[in-house]
Each structure stands twice: as structure tokens, then as C-alpha cells.
Write an enzyme that holds these catalytic residues in place. Structure first.
Site, mmCIF file in Angstrom:
data_model
loop_
_atom_site.group_PDB
_atom_site.id
_atom_site.type_symbol
_atom_site.label_atom_id
_atom_site.label_comp_id
_atom_site.label_asym_id
_atom_site.label_seq_id
_atom_site.Cartn_x
_atom_site.Cartn_y
_atom_site.Cartn_z
ATOM 1 C CG ASN A 121 42.440 43.649 43.818
ATOM 2 O OD1 ASN A 121 43.630 43.899 43.626
ATOM 3 N ND2 ASN A 121 41.688 43.108 42.895
ATOM 4 C CD GLU A 163 48.764 43.689 38.908
ATOM 5 O OE1 GLU A 163 48.145 43.928 37.867
ATOM 6 O OE2 GLU A 163 48.798 42.570 39.461
ATOM 7 C CG ASP A 169 37.508 43.196 46.335
ATOM 8 O OD1 ASP A 169 38.659 42.966 45.887
ATOM 9 O OD2 ASP A 169 36.469 42.771 45.801
ATOM 10 C CB CYS A 181 49.571 41.460 42.311
ATOM 11 S SG CYS A 181 48.035 40.633 41.883
ATOM 12 C CD GLU A 212 34.907 44.633 32.338
ATOM 13 O OE1 GLU A 212 33.981 43.843 32.573
ATOM 14 O OE2 GLU A 212 35.906 44.754 33.082
ATOM 15 C CD GLU A 217 37.431 44.964 43.074
ATOM 16 O OE1 GLU A 217 36.528 44.147 42.883
ATOM 17 O OE2 GLU A 217 38.621 44.781 42.728
ATOM 18 N NE ARG A 236 36.094 50.323 38.352
ATOM 19 C CZ ARG A 236 35.852 49.014 38.504
ATOM 20 N NH1 ARG A 236 35.971 48.445 39.689
ATOM 21 N NH2 ARG A 236 35.504 48.282 37.477
ATOM 22 C CB CYS A 262 50.701 40.514 38.290
ATOM 23 S SG CYS A 262 49.096 39.731 38.122
ATOM 24 N NE ARG A 272 40.886 43.307 33.613
ATOM 25 C CZ ARG A 272 40.902 43.076 34.900
ATOM 26 N NH1 ARG A 272 39.766 42.945 35.562
ATOM 27 N NH2 ARG A 272 42.045 42.967 35.550
ATOM 28 N NE ARG A 293 31.730 46.490 35.651
ATOM 29 C CZ ARG A 293 32.592 45.684 36.284
ATOM 30 N NH1 ARG A 293 33.489 45.018 35.619
ATOM 31 N NH2 ARG A 293 32.532 45.558 37.572
HETATM 32 P P1 ATP Z 1 35.023 43.355 38.736
HETATM 33 O O1 ATP Z 1 34.528 42.270 39.607
HETATM 34 O O2 ATP Z 1 34.516 44.738 39.092
HETATM 35 O O3 ATP Z 1 34.916 43.063 37.265
HETATM 36 P P2 ATP Z 1 37.658 42.366 38.763
HETATM 37 O O4 ATP Z 1 37.573 41.340 39.812
HETATM 38 O O5 ATP Z 1 37.569 41.979 37.348
HETATM 39 O O6 ATP Z 1 36.577 43.502 39.048
HETATM 40 P P3 ATP Z 1 40.396 42.673 39.224
HETATM 41 O O7 ATP Z 1 40.806 41.807 38.102
HETATM 42 O O8 ATP Z 1 40.502 42.185 40.588
HETATM 43 O O9 ATP Z 1 38.940 43.235 38.998
HETATM 44 O O10 ATP Z 1 41.170 44.063 39.008
HETATM 45 C C1 ATP Z 1 41.588 44.842 40.074
HETATM 46 C C2 ATP Z 1 41.271 46.298 39.898
HETATM 47 O O11 ATP Z 1 41.308 46.705 38.530
HETATM 48 C C3 ATP Z 1 39.893 46.676 40.345
HETATM 49 O O12 ATP Z 1 39.858 46.874 41.734
HETATM 50 C C4 ATP Z 1 39.671 47.960 39.600
HETATM 51 O O13 ATP Z 1 40.323 49.025 40.248
HETATM 52 C C5 ATP Z 1 40.365 47.718 38.300
HETATM 53 N N1 ATP Z 1 39.432 47.292 37.248
HETATM 54 C C6 ATP Z 1 39.084 46.049 36.901
HETATM 55 N N2 ATP Z 1 38.221 46.021 35.876
HETATM 56 C C7 ATP Z 1 38.014 47.330 35.547
HETATM 57 C C8 ATP Z 1 37.227 47.981 34.544
HETATM 58 N N3 ATP Z 1 36.512 47.293 33.672
HETATM 59 N N4 ATP Z 1 37.249 49.324 34.499
HETATM 60 C C9 ATP Z 1 38.003 50.031 35.360
HETATM 61 N N5 ATP Z 1 38.767 49.483 36.315
HETATM 62 C C10 ATP Z 1 38.793 48.145 36.416
HETATM 63 ZN ZN ZN Z 2 47.778 40.887 39.542
HETATM 64 MG MG MG Z 3 35.961 41.940 35.948
#
Ligand code: ATP
Ligand code: ZN
Ligand code: MG
Length: 486
Positions: free
Chosen positions: A420, A339, A400, A445, A322, A417, A452, A290, A320, A331
Site C-alpha cells: 500500500n 517500508e 492498496d 509510508c 493474526e 493486497e 505478498r 514506520c 502480528r 497471511r
Molecule cells: P490486512 O487487511 O490484509 O490484514 P493490513 O491492513 O493489516 O492488511 P497493513 O498494516 O496496511 O496491512 O500492512 C501493509 C502491508 O503489509 C500489506 O499490504 C502486506 O503486504 C503486508 N502484510 C500485512 N499483514 C500481513 C500478514 N499477516 N502477512 C503477510 N504480509 C502482511
Molecule cells: Zn507505516
Molecule cells: Mg491486518
């Protein structure tokens, strides 16, 4: 609050003889604070103590006036120099730990904070650093209180319990079959069978949700600038999760000669030499799609007839960094999302959210046949800031969508999750200066995580197409064969 500013201004010559005249002049200035001054050779020393208006604001006004005065006497003034600036202010809650901040010493006594700033130039006041330092200290104290607390989570809806075809970990199973291969930290290579499953998820999302609701596709760069992330807040929110991008200093082969020499001789990358050839980052790889969409719309005035604006991106993966909790494809450091972004009036957004939920429900119930649930979530810091109180009927905030992972066991807590829906009110609209002809605009968004969706589906339905639900088979009923490796 109490502001005690000691500062000085360098004059272009000694001016001790001017003191009386200056005194007359200053008497006529209306002063909202306690103002002391004296001339010492070619310097004027000042102290402004105030408990209402900020001393650093007052000094700028005084400076303007005395510059005029000295100007009449052909004496020039250099910039204001802060010798020492003490600020005392009260905070709502007593800090739990020591607080440190750049540019200032911080002393804390119960709910009273005293900061001391020393030896700074005029830029420091002009660029408003002082107010930002105070704001940042308040923010840090708030944060000490919510850190470690869980986000607010409130179940909105839950599907029925479903019978699952197995309880294996799909990532492990796919790895055994060679469908996915880890390449680098948290980054997977998808061979044809797993790639087709992910593409089927994408097709379902597009055909059943995104396109029927009128969202139109955009294609965006994978690089996101720091300016963009400063507006969305990502750069201050998650600087440690961003993959930064470095441009080379030059593309001239000559500039890289030593790097190549070392590479060829040592057969490894000489990190020092590499860093010499790189610029410091000014951008990073897409974290969520976004921000660049908002950047594309920044500064625009949207015609009423074009509202709501409905866009989606599937062109760039999200990266990301992670930390822990990485597991299989659920993850990961690089993932694929569709998006969607919506901008419109509050009423329009309420309507979009309802329709989105209805379509997502159709996918999870009728096509993927998942055991899933929806929850209203609000991160603790947002509850604190009163941005979203977490009321069920509140429009702003996040919903979520989660799916149960049978291989992890405990049905009461092993949910993942998968996507969202967020509505963020005017936050980004304001940050990117997006306007309409007359309506107040809101935006939001929804991120559909394809890995997932895939993990949730495979964890519940297995990896054998003949066990998959019929509606899903309409999208994919046969997997391509893997090459045979000997
Ligand atoms: P989390 O709390 O699990 O780290 P987030 O709050 O960082 O999630 P958002 O930024 O809200 O996630 O991202 C929205 C969507 O992106 C999530 O619902 C998921 O489908 C996807 N997503 C986010 N992080 C990951 C990841 N590390 N691997 C795979 N999919 C991801
Ligand atoms: Zn967004
Ligand atoms: Mg996260």
C-alpha cells in the site's frame, strides 16, 4: 452538559468557628457555577453544579483560593476528595448497546448519558481522567455504528486480464517441494529456493522503486516501545495483534536456578516459575516499521533543504498475531517488508506518491507481469471521523495494490493486497513533534510485503523458472537446488 461534583477536603484541625469568616471570603470569589459548602468539624464539604465550565476544573481554582484563606489561619488542607461526581451529556447518536467504562457507572437514556464517579482522589481530576472518560464513551458509541461495516473501496486502475501458467496454490506447492516449512504459529522457514525468490523480490523493489527515488536506508531495533505505539495509536488500535516482549527480571544464574531445576527434572517449561522470572512487557516486536522511524525523528526540526526526508527500512521483520484467515505464506504471523517513509510538504508528498505509483506500475507490469489493480481505501472509522472522505483526488488516505490469485478461482473477488501507499497528513508529525523551519509537514509510508509479492507472482507465473517473464529472469533465472533428504 451538566456537572454535579460533591467533594470534600480534610483540614488539619476542626474549624467550625471559621464558617462566617469563610462565607465573607467566598462571597468575593467570582463564581461561574452554583457553589454550596459547609464546614463539618475538620472537613469542608462542597458541591459544585455547573452547566458550562466543568466542575472539576472549577474546584481546582476554588481549592487554591480557600487554601490561601485557611493558610492565613494556620490551617492546612489535604487534597480534594471526590465523594460523588455526576456528569450528564448528550451524544449525537443513541447508543446501540450497553456501554461500560472503568472508574464510572454509566446510565443511558436515549441520547443522554449519565456517568457517576465515586470515591476518587485529587489525582483523578488533575490527570484529566474525567474528560478522557467522556471522550472514550463518545468514541465507543461511534464505534457501535461502524463496527462490522466494510472499509470504503474504490477502484483506481486495473491491469488487463492475463494468462496464468497454472492455478495451483504456491504455498502448498512449495511445501510439497520442501522449500518452505512452518515453524511455530504462522512463521515460516525459507529454504534456499524460496529464500532466493524472496530476495529477488527485495532486489527488484530496491533497484526499481526505492533507490531510484532517492530513499536512504536505515537500520532500526526490532523492539518497539509502548511510548512509541501510544503516539502512533497502535497500542489502542490493535493491542490483540501485538507480540509482546518480556525482559527477564534478572540475568543472575542463581535467580533462574529453580527454573532450570524444574526444566531438567520435568523436561518441560514450568510456566509459573518462568512467569515469576519475567518483567511485565513494556515493548513489543515490530508490527510495522514506520513507528520507530518516527521515534528516531521525534522532536527534531528539519532544515528546509533536507526536505523531503526519504527513508526506508528492511532490517526487521514484522510480527502480528493474526487470527483466522492465515494461509500459506500470504497471511502469516511474521513477514518481511521494505517500508519506506516520506516526510515533506503536501506538494512534495503528492509528487512522491505519483512517482511511487509510476514505479510500482513499472514493476508489476514490466517485470512481474501481474494481473493487478489499485484501489483507494479508507477504513470506515476514518471516513466517519472525516479524516479522509474517500474522494478520488484526495491526497490523504491509502492506496492498496492487489493481485489476483488464480488458484482461488473467482476473478471478481479473489484478490490479495500486496502492498500500500499511505499519506496520513500531519497525524504522526504532530504526535512525534517533528518540525520544519517554515513549511507545514505531512508524512506517509508505503509497505512492500515481500511474501505478498512472492505469492502473487508464483500464483500467476508458477514455480518453474523457464515459465517466468524475461524481465524477472534478469533478477533470477535459476533456483538453487534443495539438499536431498532421505
Ligand atoms: P490486512 O487487511 O490484509 O490484514 P493490513 O491492513 O493489516 O492488511 P497493513 O498494516 O496496511 O496491512 O500492512 C501493509 C502491508 O503489509 C500489506 O499490504 C502486506 O503486504 C503486508 N502484510 C500485512 N499483514 C500481513 C500478514 N499477516 N502477512 C503477510 N504480509 C502482511
Ligand atoms: Zn507505516
Ligand atoms: Mg491486518
Amino acid at each position: 452538559m451538566k456537572f454535579d461534583l460533591k467533594c470534600s477536603v480534610q483540614l488539619s484541625r476542626k474549624a467550625d468557628e471559621m464558617e462566617e469568616e469563610l462565607e465573607e471570603f467566598i462571597k468575593k470569589i467570582e463564581m461561574e457555577a452554583d457553589f454550596k459548602w459547609k464546614i463539618e468539624g475538620d472537613k469542608i464539604l462542597m458541591e459544585i453544579v455547573s452547566d458550562k465550565k466543568r466542575s472539576h476544573e472549577i474546584i481546582l481554582q476554588i481549592y487554591k483560593k480557600i487554601a490561601k484563606f485557611f493558610g492565613m489561619h494556620k490551617i492546612g488542607l489535604r487534597q480534594i476528595y471526590i465523594d460523588e461526581y455526576k456528569i450528564e451529556f448528550e451524544v449525537e447518536k443513541k447508543p446501540l448497546e450497553k456501554i461500560e467504562i472503568p472508574f464510572a457507572e454509566v446510565e443511558i437514556n436515549e441520547r443522554i448519558v449519565l456517568i457517576k464517579i465515586k470515591d476518587k482522589g485529587e489525582e483523578f481530576i488533575r490527570q484529566n481522567y474525567v474528560d478522557r472518560i467522556i471522550r472514550r464513551i463518545r468514541e465507543k458509541i461511534e464505534k457501535q455504528y461502524y463496527e462490522g461495516k466494510k472499509e470504503y473501496w474504490n477502484l483506481l486502475w486495473k491491469s488487463s486480464e492475463k494468462k496464468h501458467v497454472w492455478n495451483k496454490d504456491p504455498s502448498e506447492e512449495m511445501q510439497k517441494r520442501g522449500w518452505i516449512k512452518l515453524i511455530g504459529k504462522g512463521k515460516w522457514f525459507y529454504f534456499p529456493p524460496s529464500a532466493e525468490i524472496m530476495r529477488a523480490m527485495e532486489k527488484i523493489a530496491l533497484n526499481e522503486v526505492v533507490l531510484p527515488l532517492g530513499f536512504k536506508e536505515v537500520i532500526q531495533p526490532m523492539h518497539v516501545s509502548f511510548e512509541t505505539w501510544m503516539k502512533t495509536g497502535h497500542l489502542e488500535g490493535m493491542p490483540g495483534e501485538i507480540y509482546y516482549i518480556c525482559e527477564p527480571k534478572s540475568r543472575e544464574i542463581k535467580e533462574w536456578e529453580k527454573f532450570v531445576d524444574l526444566l531438567k527434572i520435568k523436561r518441560e517449561v514450568d510456566e509459573k516459575e518462568l512467569l515469576k522470572n519475567l518483567k511485565t512487557p513494556k515493548a513489543g516486536i515490530c508490527y510495522a516499521q514506520c513507528p520507530n522511524i518516527y521515534t528516531a525523528l521525534a522532536g527534531k526540526t528539519i532544515a528546509e533543504d533536507s526536505l523531503p526526508i526519504l527513508l526506508f527500512d528492511r532490517s526487521t521483520p514484522s510480527d502480528r498475531y493474526e487470527a483466522g484467515g492465515k494461509h500459506g505464506i500470504e497471511r502469516v504471523d511474521e513477514f518481511h517488508r521494505i517500508e519506506i517513509v516520506y516526510i515533506g510538504t503536501k506538494e512534495q508528498l503528492i509528487n512522491i506518491k505519483e512517482k511511487l505509483i509510476e514505479k510500482y506500475r513499472h514493476v508489476f507490469e514490466d517485470i512481474l507481469d501481474l494481473e493487478w489493480r489499485m484501489a483507494k481505501v479508507t477504513p470506515f472509522y476514518l471516513q466517519q471521523a472525516g479524516i479522509a472522505g474517500g474522494e478520488e483526488d484526495e491526497v490523504e488516505g491509502t492506496v492498496d495494490f492487489e493481485a489476483y490469485l488464480p488458484y482461488r478461482g473467482d476473478r471478481s473477488k479473489e484478490w490479495l493486497e500486496i502492498q500500500n501507499i499511505s499519506i496520513v497528513g500531519e497525524k504522526y508529525i504532530k504526535a512525534f513533534n517533528i518540525k520544519s523551519q517554515k513549511s507545514i509537514l505531512w508524512s506517509g509510508c508505503s509497505g512492500i510485503g515481500l511474501e505478498r509479492w512472492m505469492v502473487a507472482f508464483l500464483a500467476q507465473k508458477g514455480v518453474e523458472p523457464d515459465k517466468w517473464p524475461n524481465e524477472f529472469k534478469k533478477y533470477l533465472n535459476k533456483l538453487p537446488e534443495m539438499p536431498e533428504f532421505l
